[in-house]
Each structure stands twice: as C-alpha cells, then as structure tokens.
Design a protein around this motif. Structure first.
Motif, PDB file in Angstrom:
ATOM      1  N   ASP A 168      -5.480   6.555  -4.750  1.00  0.00           N
ATOM      2  CA  ASP A 168      -4.967   6.151  -3.478  1.00  0.00           C
ATOM      3  C   ASP A 168      -5.648   6.939  -2.420  1.00  0.00           C
ATOM      4  N   ILE A 169      -5.469   6.602  -1.144  1.00  0.00           N
ATOM      5  CA  ILE A 169      -6.064   7.124  -0.141  1.00  0.00           C
ATOM      6  C   ILE A 169      -5.876   8.642   0.020  1.00  0.00           C
TER       7      ILE A 169
ATOM      8  N   GLU B 283       0.480   5.890  -1.098  1.00  0.00           N
ATOM      9  CA  GLU B 283      -0.372   6.704  -2.117  1.00  0.00           C
ATOM     10  C   GLU B 283       0.308   6.834  -3.437  1.00  0.00           C
ATOM     11  N   ASN B 284      -0.351   7.423  -4.376  1.00  0.00           N
ATOM     12  CA  ASN B 284       0.219   7.316  -5.910  1.00  0.00           C
ATOM     13  C   ASN B 284       1.563   8.158  -5.696  1.00  0.00           C
TER      14      ASN B 284
ATOM     15  N   LYS C 165      -7.867  10.317  -2.896  1.00  0.00           N
ATOM     16  CA  LYS C 165      -9.439  10.358  -2.574  1.00  0.00           C
ATOM     17  C   LYS C 165      -9.925  11.321  -1.651  1.00  0.00           C
TER      18      LYS C 165
ATOM     19  N   MET D 183       0.749   5.857   5.507  1.00  0.00           N
ATOM     20  CA  MET D 183       0.470   6.013   4.142  1.00  0.00           C
ATOM     21  C   MET D 183       0.659   7.787   3.935  1.00  0.00           C
TER      22      MET D 183
ATOM     23  N   SER E  59      -3.861  -2.649  -3.454  1.00  0.00           N
ATOM     24  CA  SER E  59      -4.993  -2.027  -3.362  1.00  0.00           C
ATOM     25  C   SER E  59      -5.222  -0.741  -2.746  1.00  0.00           C
ATOM     26  N   HIS E  60      -6.081   0.053  -3.405  1.00  0.00           N
ATOM     27  CA  HIS E  60      -6.426   1.194  -2.332  1.00  0.00           C
ATOM     28  C   HIS E  60      -7.568   1.081  -1.450  1.00  0.00           C
ATOM     29  N   ARG E  61      -8.169  -0.128  -1.711  1.00  0.00           N
ATOM     30  CA  ARG E  61      -9.480  -0.350  -0.911  1.00  0.00           C
ATOM     31  C   ARG E  61      -8.937  -0.882   0.474  1.00  0.00           C
TER      32      ARG E  61
ATOM     33  N   MET F  82       0.889  -1.130   0.064  1.00  0.00           N
ATOM     34  CA  MET F  82      -0.023  -0.066  -0.012  1.00  0.00           C
ATOM     35  C   MET F  82       0.846   1.229   0.061  1.00  0.00           C
TER      36      MET F  82
ATOM     37  N   GLU G 201      -4.490  -3.512  -8.162  1.00  0.00           N
ATOM     38  CA  GLU G 201      -5.728  -2.970  -8.032  1.00  0.00           C
ATOM     39  C   GLU G 201      -6.796  -3.985  -8.973  1.00  0.00           C
TER      40      GLU G 201
END
Length: 499
Positions: free
Chosen positions: A432-433, A37-38, A436, A242, A203-205, A35, A172
């Motif tokens: 990414d979170i 961030e972009n 978001k 993150m 995954s960002h989920r 995990m 993803e």
C-alpha cells in the motif's frame, strides 16, 4: 443492471475493530476501486463478500432483496467471483485443471475425463484475456508468475453451467503482471463492465485506479473516509484520505552525491538466459533494470545474488571476486528482496524473528553450534524498528501479517547487518501507499549512507523516481545504460522499445 448494497458493515477480531459501519454500493456497469493502506480493512471486507468470514453487523441487499453472505457456496451461486492478491495455483496440476478447479470436469461416457473438452474450455477462457501463448496441457509450475496470474483470472471466466457472474472482485490483479499483460486485463475488465457486471477493483497503483475505475471508496482504520466518482477527485485527495497526511513528494529526493568508489561490477557476463551484462555500481548509486516482458531483468539481479551460473565474464565485489552462491552472497553483505515474497522469501508458518535473522544465524550464535535466542530477538527487534514493522510481536507468524508488513520482514532481514549491496526485485509489489513511502525512505537512507542498490520495477514512475541510472534489457541482452534524471515514464518506455 445488478446492484449490491452493503450497509452498516462491522467486524471485530478479539475485540479489535477491523471494519466500523462501512457502507458500499457496487453497481452493474461500473468499476469501483477500493483503496486503503494495509490494515485498513479491505481484505476483511472481501472475505465477508466471499462468505469466508462472518460480519458482526451487516445489511446486504442484491437488487433490493436482502441476501445472506454466510457461505462461499452462496457467494458463488449468487454470481460473485474473486481473484485474490496472492496466487492460489496448484503447481502440480495443468493450466486447464487449474482453470476448472472446483468445477465438474467434462466426462466421456460418465467414467473418464474428456481432456479435449477440458482443454477447450480453458483455451476459451484464456482467449477472453487475449492470451494464446499458454499451453493448457502444461503443469502450472512451468509458467512464470505473470502467466500463473492469468491462469487464475481465467478460472473466474468459466462456469460449467454457463452462468454469468454479476460481481467480479479483483484484488491486486496486476501485481505480478507485465505492462502488456496488464493492458490485456484492463480490456477484459472493461468488457465485464460493458456487459453489465459490477467490478470491485482493489489496487495500490494509483495510475491504474485513475485510468480504469469509475468510482473510488477509501478505507482508513476500518472506516469509510471517502467515496466519490474518480472524475471528481484526484490522486492527492485519495492519498490524503488513505494516509491522513498530505504528500508533498512521493519519492524522497537524493541529498548527497553518488560516491566514486566502484563497489560492484559485472564485466561481459553471460549465463544460460542473459548476455552482454556489463555495469558498475558505485557507492550510494541506485541502478534500475528495465525492459519489456521477460527481457531478463530479474535474471540480472539473480546474477548479483549468486543464483545464476556464469558461462562467461567476471563479477567483482570491491577488489575481490564477487560471491557466486546465495549463502556466500549473504555472508559478504549482499542482501536480496525477491519478487515473490511468499514463495521465494518467507517461511510463512514461522515467526517474524526467525524470518528476519535467517541468513545471519552464524553471526548471532553463542558458539559454533549453539543458538543465541536472546541475540536473535534483539537483532530482529532492532531491524523491525528500523523498517517500522507493524506486528503483534516478534513471535507472530508471518502469514498473519498484511502484505506490506510481510515485505517489511524481508527488509528487516536485509538489514540484519549493514548491506554491502542491496538487490531489490519489485520491492513494492502488492504494497500500500503508506508502506511504499516507508520502503522508499528506507532505500533512500541506505543509498545516502553509501550502500549501492540494484532494483527492478514494472512501475516506470517508481524506477525513475528512485534510480540514478537505468540498465535496459531486451531479449535477454543488455542494450544500454541511461541516466534517469529528467526522464518521464513515456521517455523511458520509448527507450525500452527503441533498444
């Protein structure tokens, strides 16, 4: 059980570090979440594992033996399989051909393709995913995004020589899948783990990671900042690792009441694919559209954007008939973020500026047929600042941006002029979170300023966190509109199934 050990992995591009002394251990029989961030370095790490990018420094060992990760062919021969975030489907080829892409085709007498065996191979791979509805003889272009992703995943489960992969990397994989399709995928991934394979899951989920993964590693700014068993950590700890900041609330709360003015309305609308569409959008309201797989959610948004031909009913924008073509919709201030940003929304080879101003060129021209590049750059810079876009400059090609920043380019386009209605189809897909949070804050700010929003999301928590009401679709028909306040995701899912 096989083990892949990565030590002292570093990589820089033009003097800018992408990875700094990263250690990672992938163990057979374990699902390991990656995990960040972009821009944190996840994609660079995956490209190095795949042998398409060379590391500056790296010590890689498989089962204790040093291995060179220096080519894609080596990665394949070593038993590494990759399902990347963006679809790599050849639309003109059949599903069976896509599933066997890169493998020798079965031949008849050495001179002709044995299409029966090729399709049998594809069906067997899809059956491992629990998928039986895909006709492997059809062109891939005929399938929706979710089915195309399933075809891509199935391609990693076949091998012409019967070899078993040791490492699967999923980047993803559920971004384009429905809840039901995702559940099938989770079963397949669990089966791979139970068979002794190592799985790297990107995954960002957060809910997916907490549910299916055994261990999590977090990258931030190219460094590993957390690695721990999932059972011994929590969402808050992962988010802090993150982003480097604490998160009190994921979704910005509404601070002002919805207006009384009806900005947009659909009355008894029917198209070739959906029917009974009947709703009103009030100033500042966020209306979600939810349903089971292929229930018609995106089609409702396409109606608003003028992408669907009406058979019955009426549409209105304020006191006037609503636009019925995309160009007229943009001209009237209806802004659209499509589900598939790379295929439906962006000109990947073109710079950020050209993508951001595309539907607003008429407003920016110096004269009827004379472009005004200075005005275009000024407009793009303003909206890029509004959406907190991270790019080398307005002339950087969009394909070079991370997925979250590509999505922000679409939002910059939507803000080219103040939108009358904002139409969002999966607005945070593959984001990414951190990105978001930026998108949620932007949407909430537009809502508070009076802009109505209509959106779809396969993330029910996102739907309830952002929306005031939810329009429920079933089998292409509107079933109900319910208030979102006080509902939990399980409650919404129950209403969707009950409709």
């Amino acid at each position: 059980m096989h083990t892949l050990s990565i030590r002292n992995l570093s990589k820089s591009f033009a003097g800018s570090p992408a990875l700094i002394d990263v250690d990672l251990e992938l163990r057979g029989g374990e699902i390991h979440a990656l995990m960040g961030e972009n821009g944190a370095g996840k994609s660079t790490l995956i490209r190095i594992l795949a042998g398409v990018e060379s590391a500056d420094t790296l010590v890689a060992k498989k089962d204790g033996r040093t291995v060179p990760l220096n080519s894609a062919q080596y990665a394949y021969d070593a038993g590494f399989r990759f399902i990347h975030q963006e679809l790599n489907i050849v639309p003109q080829l059949s599903a069976a051909e896509n599933i066997s892409l890169g493998l020798p085709y079965p031949m008849r007498f050495g001179v002709a393709v044995d299409w029966r065996k090729l399709n049998d191979r594809a069906r067997q791979a899809l059956s491992r995913l629990g998928v039986s509805h895909i006709d492997t003889r059809w062109q891939a272009a005929r399938f929706n995004t979710g089915d195309q992703m399933l075809i891509k995943i199935a391609s990693c489960l076949v091998d012409a020589e019967g070899r078993t992969a040791d490492l699967y990397v999923f980047d993803e994989p559920t971004a384009a899948l429905t809840g039901e399709e995702s559940e099938k995928l989770f079963q397949v991934i669990a089966g791979l783990r139970d068979s002794g394979a190592a799985v790297l899951y990107v995954s960002h989920r957060m809910n997916e990671v907490m549910r299916i993964c055994d261990r999590v590693t977090v990258l931030r700014d190219g460094r590993k900042v957390l690695s721990a068993p999932v059972a011994e950590t929590g969402k808050e700890e992962i988010i802090v690792a993150m982003t480097g900041r604490s998160v009190a609330e994921i979704y910005p709360p509404r601070s002002s009441a919805i207006g009384e003015t009806v900005v947009y309305a659909a009355s008894s609308v029917r198209t070739d694919t959906v029917s009974d569409i009947d709703f009103e959008l009030r100033a500042g309201e966020i209306l979600g559209v939810a349903g089971l797989a292929n229930a018609g959610q995106s089609e409702v948004l396409r109606i608003v954007m003028g992408l669907a031909e009406l058979r019955e009913g009426q549409l209105s924008l304020g006191h006037r008939p609503a636009p019925t073509t995309p160009s007229d919709a943009w001209a009237a201030g209806i802004a659209y973020i499509p589900k598939e940003r790379r295929r439906e929304g962006l000109m990947l080879q073109m710079p950020v500026c050209d993508n951001a101003v595309l539907p607003h060129l008429d407003d920016l021209r110096r004269m009827a047929f004379l472009a005004n590049r200075r005005a275009e750059l000024a407009s793009a810079q303003r909206t890029a600042n509004d959406v907190k876009l991270k790019a080398a400059g307005l002339l950087q090609s969009v394909y070079q941006l991370s997925g979250g920043n590509q999505q922000k380019v679409l939002f910059a386009r939507a803000l080219g002029k103040t939108p009358a209605v904002l139409v969002l189809d999966e607005p945070t897909r593959g984001v990414d979170i951190g990105a978001k949070f930026d998108i949620y804050s932007l949407v909430r700010a537009l809502s508070e300023a009076g802009c109505p929003v209509i959106m779809t999301s396969t993330d029910l928590s996102e739907t309830l966190g952002m929306c005031d009401r939810v329009l429920i679709m079933r089998d292409g028909a509107q079933q109900a509109i319910i208030d979102a306040e006080g509902l939990a995701p399980a409650d919404l899912l129950g209403r969707i199934y009950a409709s």
